[in-house]
Scaffold this active site. Structure first.
Site, PDB file in Angstrom:
ATOM      1  N   LYS A 154     -14.105  67.713 105.383  1.00  0.00           N
ATOM      2  CA  LYS A 154     -14.699  66.514 104.823  1.00  0.00           C
ATOM      3  C   LYS A 154     -13.589  65.448 104.253  1.00  0.00           C
ATOM      4  CE  LYS A 154     -16.318  67.737 100.601  1.00  0.00           C
ATOM      5  NZ  LYS A 154     -15.525  66.824  99.494  1.00  0.00           N
ATOM      6  N   SER A 155     -12.620  65.880 103.795  1.00  0.00           N
ATOM      7  CA  SER A 155     -11.593  65.078 103.366  1.00  0.00           C
ATOM      8  C   SER A 155     -11.018  63.966 104.429  1.00  0.00           C
ATOM      9  CB  SER A 155     -10.429  65.821 102.665  1.00  0.00           C
ATOM     10  OG  SER A 155     -10.617  66.463 101.560  1.00  0.00           O
ATOM     11  N   GLN A 166      -7.964  60.934  94.767  1.00  0.00           N
ATOM     12  CA  GLN A 166      -8.724  60.055  95.493  1.00  0.00           C
ATOM     13  C   GLN A 166      -8.615  58.579  95.080  1.00  0.00           C
ATOM     14  OE1 GLN A 166     -12.533  61.702  95.331  1.00  0.00           O
ATOM     15  NE2 GLN A 166     -11.854  63.576  96.264  1.00  0.00           N
ATOM     16  N   ASP A 217      -8.879  72.520  94.496  1.00  0.00           N
ATOM     17  CA  ASP A 217     -10.544  72.899  95.096  1.00  0.00           C
ATOM     18  C   ASP A 217     -10.503  74.387  95.242  1.00  0.00           C
ATOM     19  OD1 ASP A 217     -11.504  70.364  94.733  1.00  0.00           O
ATOM     20  OD2 ASP A 217     -11.228  69.688  96.876  1.00  0.00           O
ATOM     21  N   ARG A 221     -19.230  74.339  95.499  1.00  0.00           N
ATOM     22  CA  ARG A 221     -17.896  75.384  95.515  1.00  0.00           C
ATOM     23  C   ARG A 221     -18.506  76.460  94.440  1.00  0.00           C
ATOM     24  NH1 ARG A 221     -14.908  73.249  98.860  1.00  0.00           N
ATOM     25  NH2 ARG A 221     -14.380  71.039  98.977  1.00  0.00           N
TER      26      ARG A 221
END
Length: 423
Positions: free
Chosen positions: A22-23, A146, A305, A380
């Protein structure tokens, strides 16, 4: 959707296919929108990537990114340089509680026209796209990476490029390095030295380029947890698994990964998991006759994460753990530290949290069976707790939330002997 989850067998061998990170996908989608000639293969099938694609294709003034925090940050920078375009960038109720002031002020320093629709410092944002002439900006380095990546991604599209001065200790360096590596890969020059990130302006059209996105390491973390917990499952059921028949193979991964979460290999080696990348397959199995530690201590400032997964694994294994470097978890989909404290306590765990750390005592009594795990709109939370169903039956509330990053999660778990039932 409330989902009952249990597991009644020893862990079978399986082959799992996980789509692109996803990143990486979201970074490349922004670059594809800014620069011609870029083709992307193996894009993540997550909700977040779908939201990003929809937003980039939208011609509407209001763009709603729902729960997608990465999209909010990257698109704020992207829309600020779309000359002549007016955009209201909004999201879910939780998204409107997540801070944006540091990024907005950095973009305003560069000349961006951004204002707040409701509460100062928070979405929704009103953005009037324009040519940004300034090239230097400073911001605190201990903020979400980010914010920094959002600026880096637009650097090549600015007439003079971009110079970012980072002040203080840098958080999540691997994600900054990932962004820089992807920029270099597509043909945009830049560097990261001595707290200064420099991105060169792209003065000519990019040559045609195809990039294949590596699969998501964060999604692989749950399989590391499952393999580790299979040792406890076998012990609890007085069974000894055949090590050669309990390998989980996951594709597709690279030995020289750009993703910070690839540190899972070394972390879970401390928790009994042998991992090896052969070709593009990540193979996981139990280390035979492994002596589990009584305690582990980890600084996860470069990979926050995976904190939830590790904490839950340690809970199931009866290992004490101290995790630090977790300050960014307070501003995720939920306050992940408080969420962990609440849900682990339901299972009988003894856990304390601060603003940037957690301490879990070694579990000496059986986990409470049949607990209903709240997920707090956080993918998550659902996936980190699911592996515990190898030890005790669980219920996962709002189980469909996994689609944010890993839509196939529950069906993939069924390949490993997990039983799922909607309630």
């Amino acid at each position: 959707m409330l989902l009952k989850v249990s597991h009644k067998t020893v862990l079978p061998p399986a082959e799992i296919v996980i789509t692109g990170s996803k990143s990486e996908s979201n970074r490349l989608l922004i670059l594809q929108a800014l620069f011609d000639n870029l083709t992307i293969d193996n894009v993540s099938n997550s909700d977040d990537a779908a939201v990003m694609q929809k937003a980039l294709a939208s011609t509407q003034e209001t763009v709603n990114i729902h729960h997608a925090g990465t999209a909010m940050r990257f698109l704020t920078a992207y829309f600020s340089i779309q000359e002549g375009r007016k955009t209201v960038l909004t999201g879910s109720e939780r998204m409107q509680e997540r801070p944006m002031k540091i990024l907005v002020e950095a973009l305003q320093t560069l000349g961006a026209d951004i204002s707040y629709v409701n509460n100062e410092g928070y979405p929704p944002l009103r953005i009037k796209g324009k040519l940004l002439q300034e090239k230097k900006v400073s911001l605190q380095a201990n903020v979400s990476s980010q914010y920094i990546s959002a600026l880096m991604l637009i650097g090549g599209a600015l007439p003079e490029g971009l110079e970012i001065h980072l002040e203080g200790k840098i958080t999540s360096i691997p994600y900054i390095e990932m962004t820089l590596a992807l920029l270099l890969d597509v043909g945009i020059q830049g560097s990261f030295k001595n707290q200064i990130i420099t991105i060169q302006s792209l003065k000519q059209k990019l040559p045609a380029k195809k990039i294949v996105v590596e699969s998501d390491w964060s999604s692989a973390s749950y399989y590391f947890s499952i393999v580790a917990l299979s040792a406890r499952q076998a012990q609890d059921k007085s069974q000894k698994q055949n090590q050669s028949n309990s390998t989980i193979s996951i594709s597709s991964y690279k030995k020289d990964s750009l993703q910070g979460d690839s540190v899972l290999q070394s972390i879970y080696a401390q928790l009994g998991v042998y991992s090896k990348i052969a070709g593009h397959q990540l193979n996981l199995s139990l280390i035979e006759d492994f002596n589990f530690p009584e305690q582990i201590r980890l600084d996860l400032s470069k990979c926050p994460d995976i904190a939830q997964t590790i904490a839950v694994t340690c809970l199931g294994l009866g290992i004490s753990c101290d995790l630090t470097g977790l300050h960014t978890l307070k501003i995720k989909e939920t306050d992940r530290l408080e969420a962990l404290r609440e849900e682990i306590s339901k299972l009988g765990g003894n856990i304390t949290v601060t603003n940037d750390s957690l301490h879990l005592e070694a579990q000496t009594t059986p986990l409470t069976s049949g607990v209903s795990i709240a997920t707090y709109h956080d993918h998550r939370m659902a996936m980190a707790f699911a592996p515990l169903a190898m030890l005790v039956p669980l219920q996962i509330e709002d189980a469909g939330v996994v689609s944010k990053s890993y839509p196939d999660f529950w069906s993939d778990l069924e390949q490993l002997g997990f039983l799922t039932e909607q309630v």
